[in-house]
Design an enzyme around this catalytic site. Structure first.
Site, PDB file in Angstrom:
ATOM      1  N   HIS A 184       0.853  -1.192   0.000  1.00 33.38           N
ATOM      2  CA  HIS A 184       0.000   0.000   0.000  1.00 33.38           C
ATOM      3  C   HIS A 184       0.884   1.235   0.000  1.00 33.38           C
ATOM      4  CE1 HIS A 184       0.466   1.287   4.271  1.00 33.38           C
ATOM      5  NE2 HIS A 184       0.635  -0.002   4.504  1.00 33.38           N
ATOM      6  N   ASP A 236       6.352   2.149   6.011  1.00 28.53           N
ATOM      7  CA  ASP A 236       4.950   1.723   5.994  1.00 28.53           C
ATOM      8  C   ASP A 236       4.145   2.597   5.028  1.00 28.53           C
ATOM      9  OD1 ASP A 236       2.675   0.317   6.657  1.00 28.53           O
ATOM     10  OD2 ASP A 236       2.226   1.554   8.402  1.00 28.53           O
ATOM     11  N   GLU A 279      -4.889   1.501   2.794  1.00 28.35           N
ATOM     12  CA  GLU A 279      -4.713   0.497   3.837  1.00 28.35           C
ATOM     13  C   GLU A 279      -4.733   1.133   5.211  1.00 28.35           C
ATOM     14  OE1 GLU A 279      -2.434  -2.177   6.647  1.00 28.35           O
ATOM     15  OE2 GLU A 279      -2.097  -0.102   6.097  1.00 28.35           O
ATOM     16  N   GLU A 280      -4.115   2.296   5.326  1.00 24.18           N
ATOM     17  CA  GLU A 280      -4.061   2.978   6.627  1.00 24.18           C
ATOM     18  C   GLU A 280      -5.427   3.491   7.064  1.00 24.18           C
ATOM     19  OE1 GLU A 280      -1.720   2.617   8.438  1.00 24.18           O
ATOM     20  OE2 GLU A 280       0.109   2.397   7.269  1.00 24.18           O
ATOM     21  N   HIS A 294       4.825   5.118  11.834  1.00 32.71           N
ATOM     22  CA  HIS A 294       3.692   6.043  11.841  1.00 32.71           C
ATOM     23  C   HIS A 294       4.048   7.417  12.411  1.00 32.71           C
ATOM     24  CE1 HIS A 294       0.103   3.016  11.391  1.00 32.71           C
ATOM     25  NE2 HIS A 294       0.967   2.967  10.381  1.00 32.71           N
TER      26      HIS A 294
END
Length: 850
Positions: A179, A191, A229-230, A332
């Site tokens: 993603h 990420d 996705e997040e 994150h």
């Protein structure tokens, strides 16, 4: 006289023989006493050196990655990190890419599509690459973070299918997923831009591979670059339930992250289909996998999820979940940039995944696996050297066989024999009494040891100094591991002293070695018995414990203030300390003295505890090696409407959401701005808390500092289009429409006065409510990719004991906009120390009574 002399000579000879025998017995006793001497400092030094060597080897092997390869025109079919890292840099240059934002829906999409088209044009003649952009719309319920419903509209998916023109390869396909979207305020290097960059390089390697050097594709590969996705998995749901190629998929590989860099871990696989993990271990040059990771993740104690769940539950296909787990401290946050991913990490992942991929699609393994599609397989990494795997049924056989064999050997050794007397305690023989004593002492030492670390952690929470190990991880050893060792050792020491009272000092040496053997045997009994209840024989070792701590400690720094994270960390440390040292406790009985070891351990603990209590050990740190405290804050405007639609109350301010056990404590010490901020009061839907994530039960009290209203880029325009009510008023159906909806919306539905949310437009099943920390609510997350003109939905309530004047529902709706930042938000950012990272957005919240 002759007879007398003869008799005297015989007596003399007998006397000399008796003396000779006595001398031999004395020598045997002397040698035995010498042999049974206790262990001294030299022996312990050797033992400590061995333990240190194990830790050093584990540390080296755990973080070891291959060298990054440079791009080479001579080996275009191989993976090269140099090319992949260029894609990574381009993606993070775009900035944060929250689903629905221009960066995510336009800029990132254009970059990935352009790169795919360039690969498409330069591919070998026998390779076909198809590119598709999907914008799905749908809804689903997700049993995650207490449970919530997701409604998504026009989210983005970029799909590329690569196949061979020489064979009919499109009937069966392997899915590989990443993603490219991010959370608020993070560039998202690990990420999950790194995985998307890796996938682009893998596509290039497959498209440019020379047929003479690389195997031909027998099946196709579908690469999914998903753009949401997040926002908790809507894009993967849209793909696996709606895309035109979904029925050709036979398996999947999901690439994600819970950290930055290091080695990618296979931490989920299945369901069933053990041939997938066998293929990975067989073909990947450097596999790293552990079923322990899967079992931990399935407990749901980790506050995270991946697209693996969606492909498994809605696509009903088997797969593997791979993720980086090292350095979760930058995960994150704004520090998640390319510098956080060391050279060689991408090379390792790319080579492993590309090799596993080729092992599936360049053979018939994908459609005709050589191994059964059913059953569970047990797999575990052994010190980073290789991976052991075997069927679960074989593991069960081994467990029972080992347990029975150990118990039988112990029984033969300790049970009294029919012929012969039972030896006394002081003799050099083992008795049931020794074993019974050892079992009781062993169990008691574990109980005391398990209580010790959490008790210390509780005292640290009482004095309000949690997370002292967050930056300096080794602090956890003297703070929790050493006291666990000390108290567990004390139980064995006092047990040994108690045992001595039943015998004379001359037998103490023999007793010590007998107890050494009995405790060692007890350890065998304990672990062999435990294996009966496990899916694998005990393979927990320093290496796996290292991996667990590497993953869990950063997670505890973002788990919220409600969970007693300090107690969790202490319990994990105490448990693993006892596990790792359980085979060494027997040495306690044969040490010459424990005094100085106990003094040393006690001083280390007391010194560390004093540093924690005094605040000298500070939990956080800033760049270049950040272990930051996360601060989620929202500049919000709230409006509360009555049944007639009239605004009865409104306010605005900055809402501070604590992400760890320290809340705002250290920020208040750093700057008076954060002192004495009142907590938000509960009124309106979802207690007036416009939560971005459905985690109010984890965040507890949130602080609210009143200030001027923020400018709202797109205001919420909610309309009640129609209301249907039955004659008795027991069934009421509300039709709503949001005109020009913002991209990130949340609905909070609170049935009141005995009413029940019976149905809605989002799913076909009955709506599920979850506990929000105060009462049960329905939480609906709505993500819009490309903007829609309207967002329409309906809610149906069943009303018990209907009264016309009653309020049957509080309905809250909130929009979240990550940028631009307001002047007040920028001012807070300037006030924050280097060891704190902000995550912020502008929020409009409206609550209505119906």
């Amino acid at each position: 006289m002759a007879n007398v002399r003869l008799r005297s000579k015989q007596q003399a000879n007998q006397g000399s023989k008796s003396d000779h025998y006595l001398d031999q017995n004395d020598q045997k006793k002397a040698s035995k006493g010498k042999r049974l001497e206790g262990l001294g400092f030299g022996h312990i030094a050797i033992l400590i050196l061995v333990i240190y060597s194990i830790f050093a080897f584990v540390n080296y092997n755990y973080y070891r990655v291959p060298s990054a390869k440079r791009a080479s025109e001579e080996d275009v079919g191989s993976y090269a990190e140099e090319r992949a890292r260029k894609h990574l840099e381009k993606l993070i240059e775009i900035g944060p890419r929250l689903a629905g934002t221009y960066n995510n829906e336009v800029v990132a999409v254009n970059y990935i599509v352009n790169q795919l088209k360039m690969i498409q044009m330069s591919a070998k003649p026998h390779i076909e690459i198809e590119i598709d952009i999907q914008r799905p719309t749908g809804s689903f319920f997700l049993a995650f973070l207490g449970g919530f419903t997701h409604n998504y509209v026009n989210v983005s998916n970029i799909v590329a299918r690569i196949s061979s023109r020489r064979t009919n390869t499109k009937q069966h396909a392997l899915l590989v997923n990443c993603h490219y979207d991010t959370v608020v305020d993070s560039p998202g290097a690990s990420d999950d831009a790194v995985s998307c960059a890796t996938m682009l390089e893998m596509i290039r390697a497959l498209a440019h591979a020379d047929e003479s050097r690389w195997p031909t594709l027998k099946h196709s590969v579908v690469f999914l670059f998903n753009g949401a996705e997040e926002s908790v998995l809507p894009a993967s749901h849209g793909f696996i339930t709606q895309h035109k190629w979904r029925d050709t998929l036979r398996a999947f590989i999901n690439l994600d992250a819970a950290g930055a860099g290091g080695r990618e871990l296979v931490f989920q696989t299945g369901p069933q289909n053990p041939w997938l993990i066998r293929n990975y271990i067989k073909n990947a040059p450097r596999p790293f996998a552990s079923v322990i990771g899967q079992e931990v993740f399935e407990t749901a104690i980790v506050p995270g999820d991946t697209d693996f769940r969606i492909f498994r539950d809605y696509g009903h296909i088997p797969g593997m979940d791979l993720a980086y787990i090292t350095n979760g401290y930058v995960y994150h946050t704004l520090h998640d940039n390319s510098n956080a991913i060391p050279a060689g990490c991408m090379q390792r992942t790319g080579e492993n995944v590309l090799a596993a991929l080729r092992g599936l699609v360049c053979s018939d393994e994908l459609i005709k696996p050589s191994y059964s599609r059913h059953g569970k397989i047990i797999f575990t990494d052994v010190l980073g050297l290789f991976v052991v795997l075997y069927p679960e049924r074989l593991g069960n056989i081994l467990n029972y066989a080992i347990s029975i064999m150990v118990l039988a050997l112990i029984a033969v050794q300790y049970l009294p024999r029919p012929s012969g007397r039972n030896p006394s305690i002081g003799e050099d023989k083992l008795t049931l009494y020794h074993l019974l004593f050892a079992v009781c002492t062993y169990v008691l030492s574990w109980l005391v040891g398990l209580i010790t670390a959490p008790a210390i952690a509780y005292s640290i929470m009482v004095i309000d100094r949690p997370l002292p190990w967050y930056t300096y991880t080794l602090v956890i050893i003297p703070l929790y591991a050493f006291p666990t060792i000390l108290t567990a050792t004390a139980v064995h020491y006092y047990g040994k002293e108690k045992f001595y009272k039943n015998s004379g000092p001359e037998n103490h040496s023999i007793i010590s070695w007998n107890l050494y053997q009995a405790v060692s045997d007890t350890n065998l009994i304990f672990w062999s018995s435990i294996t009966i209840f496990l899916t694998m024989p005990i393979t927990l070792n320093t290496y796996l414990v290292w991996a667990v701590f590497d993953f869990f400690l950063p997670v505890l720094g973002r788990a919220g203030p409600v969970i007693p994270t300090e107690v969790v960390a202490a319990f994990l440390t105490g448990t693993f300390t006892l596990v790792l040292l359980s085979s060494l406790v027997c040495f306690i009985y044969v040490l010459k003295s424990l005094k100085w070891y106990a003094v040393f351990i006690s001083l280390c603990f007391l010194g560390c505890f004093a540093l924690v209590v005094s605040g000298i050990i500070f939990p956080y740190s800033g760049p270049p090696n950040p272990h930051s405290q996360r601060l989620l804050f929202q500049h919000i405007q709230r409006k509360f409407h009555n049944k007639d639609g009239v605004v009865t109350d409104s306010d605005s301010g900055l809402l501070f959401v604590p992400m760890d056990a320290n809340r705002l404590r250290y920020l208040a010490e750093y700057n008076d701005y954060f002192k004495n901020i009142p907590t938000i009061s509960c009124k309106g839907a979802y207690c007036g808390y416009p939560a971005f994530y459905p985690v109010r039960s984890l965040t507890g009290r949130v602080s609210y500092k009143k200030t001027v209203p923020p400018p709202i880029p797109i205001k919420i325009n909610l309309k009640l289009v129609k209301k249907d009510v039955t004659n008795d008023g027991r069934n009421q159906k509300f039709y709503f429409s949001v005109i020009d909806p913002p991209n990130q919306l949340r609905l909070y539905i609170d049935p009141t006065n005995g009413s029940e949310l019976a149905a809605w437009s989002f799913t076909d099943t009955k709506p599920e409510l979850s506990w929000n920390g105060d009462h049960f609510s329905a939480f609906v997350w709505c993500t819009h990719g490309l903007s829609a003109l309207t967002w329409d939905f309906w809610l149906e309530l069943k009303v018990n004991n209907y009264k016309k004047e009653d309020i049957v529902m509080n309905l809250g709706i909130a929009s979240h906009t990550p940028s631009p930042k307001t002047p007040e938000m920028r001012e807070v950012g300037k006030l924050l120390p280097s060891w704190s990272v902000p995550v912020s957005c502008v929020t409009e919240y409206c609550s209505y009574e119906f």
